[in-house]
Scaffold this active site. Structure first.
Site, PDB file in Angstrom:
ATOM      1  NE  ARG A 581     -68.233   0.821  10.934  1.00 24.92           N
ATOM      2  CZ  ARG A 581     -69.002  -0.258  10.993  1.00 24.92           C
ATOM      3  NH1 ARG A 581     -68.436  -1.442  11.192  1.00 24.92           N
ATOM      4  NH2 ARG A 581     -70.304  -0.162  10.850  1.00 24.92           N
ATOM      5  N   PRO A 585     -69.023   7.809  18.185  1.00 22.66           N
ATOM      6  CG  PRO A 585     -69.913   8.761  16.248  1.00 22.66           C
ATOM      7  CD  PRO A 585     -70.092   7.603  17.182  1.00 22.66           C
ATOM      8  N   GLY A 655     -57.306   1.695  17.452  1.00 17.83           N
ATOM      9  CA  GLY A 655     -57.332   2.171  18.832  1.00 17.83           C
ATOM     10  C   GLY A 655     -57.239   3.692  18.899  1.00 17.83           C
ATOM     11  CD  GLU A 658     -52.119   3.541  24.747  1.00 15.97           C
ATOM     12  OE1 GLU A 658     -51.290   3.380  25.651  1.00 15.97           O
ATOM     13  OE2 GLU A 658     -52.432   2.641  23.949  1.00 15.97           O
TER      14      GLU A 658
END
Length: 694
Positions: A581, A585, A655, A658
């Site tokens: 989720r 945005p 996450g 990265e």
């Protein structure tokens, strides 16, 4: 819940945006203590040996100089198990650039000038700074360190390779790369009444306190770390480095005075870590249908002799694709060099460059489209642990990306598309990064007299938008608008929070906020009295150990290579991600773009050069160590799937900091091969490497 209250998923602007663009957001070095003293560090100019004499007389006689701190007069640390942090505790030198002293003066200019007047003599010892595969320096980690993995052996790779219809045996190399965040590392230290206050640029104030306090022999409650705004870190600010200890020692020599230190770019190439260089051999075997039967991935990485650090770049091959026979090893070459550290996407970034380049090569050997080859080797469960995936939508990322990018129009033959002097190619690579959550984060919620809610958590905002995302999470959990939430973070005055690293910040801190919000409502109801307050610690994730949790993505690149000069351009880049989720945005899009931009920089430019004779990085500034600039970046598009993962944390998020960089360099390299027919297996992809026959 109404749309007004459900702020998670709304593209809110950064809450601290106005403060940053008006220059009122205060970073570490910008705090203004009364009558500060400035520190200039002294660094060793040999790679190994000991300091035999430091002549400080000329420096100390200079007006405005307070003292010169060396191993002869610095206070003894209470505990020094970490060799990197054992600052000024002996005359020994373990690498060039190691801290061996400091000048304290009224101005930074005076401190710098005084440092140039100091005479230092050494007893030089033989050193070794040559990264290579040699039994004199290479060893395999035995897995005794819980932060590092032992070798993985499943089946018999050699036998499977011998029986395979198609095989690949190739070696890929990556150079040492340096984090170089926009804000250099900086610290202000002051001792007052036996308590230490640090204004420090870091990725976790509570982590800094936990490391610094025992070294200095004080109770953690007597160390206060303040870090409201951080200008990037990429991992280099995840743990305190030697300059923090040096500044604290210097401030103790001048009690009541604040000592300020900001590292220069040159300092950062020896004092705050880097992504270690690697040499990675990958062996793949496949059957006649293009399905992997064997995977061998051996990674050799550099580490410092004085402090072990392993990026473990081969580990991505443990669970990325199905392969019944696997041999995964991570070996280290211990040298007289500065210690390495985490850098954005540690392990996966370098390892997936090698693996995804090898997958592209293997697809070509098998005569299968690179996307189709990946689909044929998609696992149903984690190949390493056997656990089910909490969610794995890599296939959907590849398919949606192929559609958006126009992959079906691609001619698979390398070197056939040309516009004028430019050879044009397209490439693809997969991305992955573990979905982590660090335990123990706490938060406090208090109802204020005006009906708003104050949320305190000692988290860090590195410029990622953590303030905004956590405010949205708190607002949703409390069932109020985000305007009713006043979030405070960035110091040890707030409840404990884990560090910002491993793409685990939002998951760890958000879980704490959701839990304390639910507890607050249980204790005080939906209409609490002013002053009502609850503090709670996030409970362990009940799904931990039950599922394999990762974020995924697919990177697509268009590359143009000049036929005569080898110049490389990346006019188009697309990333499609499955990262749970998405909390915000707007800030998520920024994170994905930043990671992909950093991946282009890794592909085309970033390359440090060590002079093995002296053990130091020659190109230790932005004049010699190139990073991507605006001219290097064309059209970058980042999008994501609508994915909710109920197993990873209460928010269903993964996450994103990265996964955006992982795979990008491989996609660029694969596209460059498609453009030219020349396979380059060494980063960066400099023009000279394409001025040869395919």
């Amino acid at each position: 819940m109404t749309g007004v209250l459900n702020t998670v998923g709304a593209p809110l602007e950064r809450l601290e945006g106005p403060a940053k663009v008006t220059g009122t957001a205060t970073y570490a070095f910008e705090h203004r203590p009364d009558d500060p003293v400035y520190l200039h560090p002294l660094q060793a100019t040999i790679a190994r040996g000991r300091v035999t004499n430091i002549d400080t007389a000329a420096a100390e006689s200079l007006e405005g100089v307070h003292t010169v701190l060396t191993h002869t007069n610095a206070e003894r640390l209470a505990s020094t198990p970490d060799s990197e942090l054992a600052v000024l505790q002996s005359d020994e030198v373990g690498f060039r650039g190691q801290l061996i002293g400091a000048v304290l003066a009224d101005t930074p200019e005076t401190a710098h000038h005084a440092a140039s007047l100091i005479g230092i003599t050494y007893e030089r010892h033989p050193h070794d700074a040559a990264f290579r595969d040699d039994s004199d320096v290479v060893y395999t980690h035995d897995g005794s360190n819980p932060m590092m993995s032992a070798d993985l052996v499943h089946g018999d790779v050699d036998t499977a390779l011998a029986a395979a219809t198609f095989t690949l045996d190739a070696t890929y190399t990556t150079p040492a790369e340096y984090n170089n965040p926009m804000e250099p590392h900086a610290t202000i230290a002051c001792w007052q009444d036996g308590e230490l206050t640090l204004h420090d640029s870091n990725q976790g104030s509570h982590v800094v306190r936990a490391v610094v306090a025992p070294l200095l022999g004080v109770e953690p409650e007597r160390v206060h770390v303040i870090s409201p705004h951080v200008g990037g870190g990429f991992g280099a600010k995840g743990m305190p480095h030697s300059h923090v200890i040096l500044v604290a020692l210097a401030a103790k020599a001048l009690p009541g005075r604040s000592v300020k230190c900001a590292l220069t770019r040159q300092h950062m190439f020896s004092l705050v870590g880097y992504r270690p260089p690697t040499v990675q051999r990958i062996r793949l075997g496949a059957d006649s249908e293009g399905r992997l039967t064997a995977t061998g991935h051996d990674s050799l990485e550099q580490t410092a002799r004085i402090k072990e650090f392993a990026d473990q770049s081969a580990n991505a091959s443990r669970n990325m694709y199905v392969s019944p026979n696997r041999h995964i090893t991570n070996r280290l070459a211990a040298l007289d060099v500065p210690p390495g550290t985490w850098m954005r996407g540690p392990g996966e970034t370098g390892g997936m460059y090698a693996l995804e380049t090898a997958m592209d090569e293997m697809a070509q050997v098998c005569g299968v489209d690179p996307i189709e080859f990946r689909l044929r080797n998609e696992p149903e469960s984690d190949p390493s642990s056997g656990l089910p995936f909490s969610s794995r939508n890599l296939v959907a990322c590849l398919r949606e990306g192929a559609e958006k990018f126009g992959w079906r129009h691609r001619d698979p033959t390398p070197g056939v598309r040309r516009e004028g002097d430019w050879l044009i190619g397209t490439g693809v690579a997969a991305s992955t990064f573990p979905t982590l959550s660090f335990p123990g984060s706490m938060a406090t919620i208090r109802c204020c007299s005006d009906g708003r809610y104050r949320v305190d958590i000692g988290a860090s905002d590195l410029g990622t938008g953590a303030r905004t995302a956590l405010s949205q999470i708190a607002a949703e959990a409390l069932e109020v608008s985000v305007e009713a939430v006043d979030l405070h973070l960035g110091s040890t005055t707030q409840p404990f929070a884990s560090l910002a690293g491993g793409s685990a910040g939002t998951a760890s801190w958000g879980s704490a906020i959701v839990h304390v919000a639910r507890t607050f409502r249980e204790e005080h109801g939906s209409t609490p009295e002013p002053g009502a307050e609850t503090t709670a610690t996030a409970p362990p994730n009940p799904a931990a150990g039950e599922y394999s949790m990762h974020a995924y993505g697919a990177q697509f690149a268009e590359v143009r290579v000049h036929a005569d000069t080898g110049e490389i351009r990346v006019p188009r880049l697309l990333g499609v991600f499955a990262a749970g989720r998405i909390i915000n945005p707007r800030t998520a899009h920024s994170q994905f773009l930043g990671g992909m931009t950093m991946g282009v920089s890794m592909a085309l430019h970033e390359h440090s050069v060590t002079d093995e004779r002296f053990g130091h990085v020659v190109n230790q500034d932005f004049a010699g160590y190139h990073i991507a600039s605006n001219a290097d970046i064309g059209s970058i598009e980042a999008t994501w799937l609508d994915e909710y993962d109920p197993h990873v944390n209460p928010m269903g998020s993964k996450g994103i900091g990265e996964v955006g960089i992982v795979g990008t360099a491989a996609a660029v390299g694969n596209a460059a091969h498609h453009a030219t027919g020349i396979r380059v297996r060494e980063l960066p992809l400099t023009p000279d490497k394409f001025l040869i026959s395919p």
